[in-house]
Design a protein around this motif. Structure first.
Motif, PDB file in Angstrom:
ATOM      1  N   VAL A  45      50.653  92.496  28.768  1.00  0.00           N
ATOM      2  CA  VAL A  45      51.349  93.222  27.716  1.00  0.00           C
ATOM      3  C   VAL A  45      52.835  92.916  27.805  1.00  0.00           C
ATOM      4  CG1 VAL A  45      51.489  95.280  29.189  1.00  0.00           C
ATOM      5  CG2 VAL A  45      51.845  95.507  26.723  1.00  0.00           C
ATOM      6  N   ALA A  46      53.485  92.784  26.650  1.00  0.00           N
ATOM      7  CA  ALA A  46      54.931  92.565  26.601  1.00  0.00           C
ATOM      8  C   ALA A  46      55.478  93.338  25.410  1.00  0.00           C
ATOM      9  CB  ALA A  46      55.249  91.082  26.467  1.00  0.00           C
ATOM     10  N   MET A  47      56.353  94.300  25.687  1.00  0.00           N
ATOM     11  CA  MET A  47      56.987  95.073  24.618  1.00  0.00           C
ATOM     12  C   MET A  47      58.275  94.383  24.181  1.00  0.00           C
ATOM     13  SD  MET A  47      56.494  99.101  25.555  1.00  0.00           S
ATOM     14  CE  MET A  47      56.880  99.565  23.844  1.00  0.00           C
ATOM     15  N   THR A  48      58.490  94.334  22.863  1.00  0.00           N
ATOM     16  CA  THR A  48      59.714  93.763  22.316  1.00  0.00           C
ATOM     17  C   THR A  48      60.500  94.790  21.507  1.00  0.00           C
ATOM     18  OG1 THR A  48      58.467  92.955  20.403  1.00  0.00           O
ATOM     19  CG2 THR A  48      58.771  91.437  22.257  1.00  0.00           C
ATOM     20  N   GLY A  49      59.992  95.998  21.406  1.00  0.00           N
ATOM     21  CA  GLY A  49      60.665  97.083  20.708  1.00  0.00           C
ATOM     22  C   GLY A  49      59.950  98.381  21.009  1.00  0.00           C
ATOM     23  N   ALA A  50      60.541  99.495  20.617  1.00  0.00           N
ATOM     24  CA  ALA A  50      59.899 100.782  20.874  1.00  0.00           C
ATOM     25  C   ALA A  50      58.551 100.879  20.174  1.00  0.00           C
ATOM     26  CB  ALA A  50      60.823 101.909  20.423  1.00  0.00           C
ATOM     27  N   ASP A  51      58.393 100.185  19.048  1.00  0.00           N
ATOM     28  CA  ASP A  51      57.117 100.189  18.332  1.00  0.00           C
ATOM     29  C   ASP A  51      56.627  98.770  18.075  1.00  0.00           C
ATOM     30  OD1 ASP A  51      58.990  99.405  16.523  1.00  0.00           O
ATOM     31  OD2 ASP A  51      58.448 100.840  14.955  1.00  0.00           O
ATOM     32  N   GLN A  52      56.933  97.852  19.013  1.00  0.00           N
ATOM     33  CA  GLN A  52      56.493  96.470  18.902  1.00  0.00           C
ATOM     34  C   GLN A  52      56.006  95.969  20.255  1.00  0.00           C
ATOM     35  OE1 GLN A  52      60.210  94.836  17.310  1.00  0.00           O
ATOM     36  NE2 GLN A  52      59.083  94.231  15.472  1.00  0.00           N
ATOM     37  N   ALA A  53      54.882  95.254  20.248  1.00  0.00           N
ATOM     38  CA  ALA A  53      54.345  94.717  21.499  1.00  0.00           C
ATOM     39  C   ALA A  53      53.305  93.648  21.193  1.00  0.00           C
ATOM     40  CB  ALA A  53      53.720  95.818  22.344  1.00  0.00           C
ATOM     41  N   VAL A  54      53.023  92.816  22.203  1.00  0.00           N
ATOM     42  CA  VAL A  54      51.924  91.854  22.152  1.00  0.00           C
ATOM     43  C   VAL A  54      51.062  92.088  23.382  1.00  0.00           C
ATOM     44  CG1 VAL A  54      51.264  89.421  22.136  1.00  0.00           C
ATOM     45  CG2 VAL A  54      53.315  90.159  20.907  1.00  0.00           C
ATOM     46  N   VAL A  55      49.750  92.130  23.185  1.00  0.00           N
ATOM     47  CA  VAL A  55      48.790  92.352  24.268  1.00  0.00           C
ATOM     48  C   VAL A  55      47.750  91.238  24.232  1.00  0.00           C
ATOM     49  CG1 VAL A  55      46.980  93.896  25.155  1.00  0.00           C
ATOM     50  CG2 VAL A  55      49.109  94.856  24.247  1.00  0.00           C
ATOM     51  N   VAL A  56      47.356  90.735  25.406  1.00  0.00           N
ATOM     52  CA  VAL A  56      46.284  89.745  25.464  1.00  0.00           C
ATOM     53  C   VAL A  56      45.152  90.277  26.335  1.00  0.00           C
ATOM     54  CG1 VAL A  56      47.787  87.768  25.063  1.00  0.00           C
ATOM     55  CG2 VAL A  56      47.357  88.526  27.409  1.00  0.00           C
ATOM     56  N   GLY A  57      43.941  89.850  26.017  1.00  0.00           N
ATOM     57  CA  GLY A  57      42.786  90.269  26.790  1.00  0.00           C
ATOM     58  C   GLY A  57      41.606  89.345  26.551  1.00  0.00           C
ATOM     59  N   TYR A  58      40.471  89.697  27.089  1.00  0.00           N
ATOM     60  CA  TYR A  58      39.279  88.868  26.982  1.00  0.00           C
ATOM     61  C   TYR A  58      38.076  89.758  26.734  1.00  0.00           C
ATOM     62  CZ  TYR A  58      38.534  90.569  31.660  1.00  0.00           C
ATOM     63  OH  TYR A  58      38.377  91.386  32.745  1.00  0.00           O
ATOM     64  N   GLU A  59      36.987  89.127  26.330  1.00  0.00           N
ATOM     65  CA  GLU A  59      35.771  89.879  26.093  1.00  0.00           C
ATOM     66  C   GLU A  59      34.564  89.036  26.464  1.00  0.00           C
ATOM     67  OE1 GLU A  59      34.222  93.040  22.779  1.00  0.00           O
ATOM     68  OE2 GLU A  59      36.133  92.008  22.568  1.00  0.00           O
ATOM     69  N   GLY A  60      33.544  89.701  27.034  1.00  0.00           N
ATOM     70  CA  GLY A  60      32.350  88.980  27.429  1.00  0.00           C
ATOM     71  C   GLY A  60      31.249  89.921  27.850  1.00  0.00           C
ATOM     72  N   ASP A  61      30.189  89.354  28.372  1.00  0.00           N
ATOM     73  CA  ASP A  61      29.043  90.112  28.875  1.00  0.00           C
ATOM     74  C   ASP A  61      28.661  89.577  30.243  1.00  0.00           C
ATOM     75  OD1 ASP A  61      28.585  91.809  26.614  1.00  0.00           O
ATOM     76  OD2 ASP A  61      27.777  90.070  25.560  1.00  0.00           O
ATOM     77  N   LYS A  62      28.573  90.477  31.197  1.00  0.00           N
ATOM     78  CA  LYS A  62      28.192  90.112  32.557  1.00  0.00           C
ATOM     79  C   LYS A  62      29.125  89.013  33.070  1.00  0.00           C
ATOM     80  CE  LYS A  62      23.436  91.644  31.894  1.00  0.00           C
ATOM     81  NZ  LYS A  62      22.011  91.287  31.927  1.00  0.00           N
ATOM     82  N   ILE A  63      28.581  87.839  33.395  1.00  0.00           N
ATOM     83  CA  ILE A  63      29.433  86.785  33.955  1.00  0.00           C
ATOM     84  C   ILE A  63      29.956  85.827  32.897  1.00  0.00           C
ATOM     85  CG2 ILE A  63      28.282  86.889  36.187  1.00  0.00           C
ATOM     86  CD1 ILE A  63      26.789  84.314  35.389  1.00  0.00           C
TER      87      ILE A  63
END
Length: 426
Positions: free
Chosen positions: A320-338
């Motif tokens: 996560v990286a915030m660039t303003g009080a109401d601005q941000a970029v978030v990265v993540g992943y999604e999957g099942d088991k392995i």
């Protein structure tokens, strides 16, 4: 090169966060905070290049990396590059990477490496010594950077990387989970062999072991950051049920204490100012895991109930990286088991989450922003939905996502773990 628009919305897909299955995926360290969700590793195994030739496939420039076929010997103001090459651009990026799977790295392995971005192009840089799994890097100034693997610490002085041999005797019983540089002090933190947290501070030419006796164990200390002049870090509980604490360093007593207890695992915390922050991570239950994002507003932490829902059973947020009080970029992943199906980039703008951008068969592990309209995401391409085979860096610029053209890396398989943003040394 791929260009995606941040207005696109596609499926959801990221990386599984399973404490027992991470060893089957990217690495088998029990102590690695870059593993998805929580891992059960016991140890994290984890310069400059002045080339004048670019490695474009379509032009013969000696200084620019245009992809449209111009043959200038210098980058011009009217070329139609979309990779941002500019000899006047002061931005310098350093990325660290290595092999995708952990084999208990040590000094005999030629594993870790750097990628450097300067003057609009990326180059490959070998460390000054053989390094293991390099997953940690941080710059406080163009001439003050730190990077580390499991046991070894490197310093950058604006011209070259060298090993910090003064810290080497301390490494034997410690596993490095993070490095952090301040203008007047450096930090190396992680866990001991017995899974007790440690934090070494370097100032005035001397390393000092700070007091972590008040922190819960078994645990590991990671991801330090400064808010309003005070140093904080994330403390991971290293036993089931997995969750994290926010801890604070008191310079007057040279000791750490718990500031807040999260109910989920936290991978990264970002603050825009003293009143506005975010923490990204995952809830973990047996072999299941899912998105968790916390908001900090005016002294109170709360879970974000409006964050987009996951679509698979083993998912999590990594950066996560915030660039303003109401601005941000978030990265993540999604999957099942392995299996890891892909990654998403989430954008928070004007207090609203926009539909995420989905990259199939990629795992994004960190995001670093310069400002609201410029930043970079780092990670790797997935092989058979499980292991990394090639590192990837994408640039976020004015509503677009552009994959960077990276140099050849002398590894059969390689991934990227962390990224630091700085500027050219004046």
């Amino acid at each position: 090169m791929k260009t995606h628009t941040l207005l696109l919305s596609v499926v959801f897909c990221l990386l599984p966060f399973l404490p027992l299955l991470i060893s089957c995926a990217d690495d088998d360290d029990d102590n690695d905070d870059d593993d998805d969700v929580v891992d059960d590793d016991t140890a994290d195994d984890d310069a400059t290049d002045d080339d004048l030739t670019d490695d474009d496939a379509v032009d013969d420039d000696t200084a620019d990396d245009d992809t449209t076929g111009d043959d200038d010997t210098g980058d011009d103001d009217t070329d139609d590059d979309d990779t941002g090459d500019d000899d006047t651009d002061p931005t310098v990026l350093w990325a660290v990477g290595g092999l995708p799977m952990v084999y208990r790295a040590d000094d005999r392995e030629d594993n870790g490496f750097f990628l450097k971005y300067a003057h609009g192009q990326w180059t490959y840089v070998e460390p000054p010594i053989l390094m293991g799994y390099m997953k940690h890097i941080y710059f406080s100034a163009p001439d003050h950077g730190l990077a580390a693997d499991l046991k070894k610490l490197l310093r950058y002085d604006g011209a070259q990387w060298t090993q910090d041999t003064s810290f080497a005797p301390l490494f034997a019983s410690y596993t490095i989970q993070s490095v952090f540089a301040e203008p007047n002090a450096d930090w190396v933190m992680g866990n001991t062999a017995a899974f007790g947290p440690f934090a070494y501070r370097y100032a005035a030419g001397q390393w000092t072991l700070t007091d972590t006796s008040a922190l819960p164990t078994p645990s590991r200390l990671k991801k330090p950051f400064v808010v309003a002049g005070e140093l904080f870090a994330v403390l991971d509980c290293a036993a089931f049920p997995f969750f994290s604490y926010l801890v604070k360093y008191d310079a007057a007593t040279d000791a750490w204490s718990v500031e807040h207890t999260f109910t989920s695992v936290v991978y990264e915390v970002s603050f825009y100012d003293a009143d506005n922050g975010m923490a990204a991570g995952a809830w973990v239950s047996d072999i299941m895991a899912g998105f968790t994002l916390y908001n900090y507003r005016n002294g109170v932490w709360s879970e974000d109930q409006n964050f987009p829902e996951q679509t698979h059973s083993s998912s999590g947020l990594k950066g996560v990286a915030m660039t303003g009080a109401d601005q941000a970029v978030v990265v993540g992943y999604e999957g099942d088991k392995i299996w890891i199906y892909g990654s998403k980039i989430f954008t928070y703008d004007a207090g609203q989450w926009t539909p995420p951008i989905y990259w199939e068969e990629y795992n994004f592990v960190a995001v670093r922003m310069v400002e609201a309209g410029l930043g970079w995401v780092i990670g790797y391409h997935l092989l058979e939905l499980m292991f990394g085979d090639t590192g990837v860096i994408v640039r976020l610029e004015n509503g677009q996502i552009i994959e960077e053209e990276l140099p050849d890396v002398p590894r059969n398989l390689w991934v990227l773990w962390d990224l630091a943003i700085t500027e050219a040394v004046e």
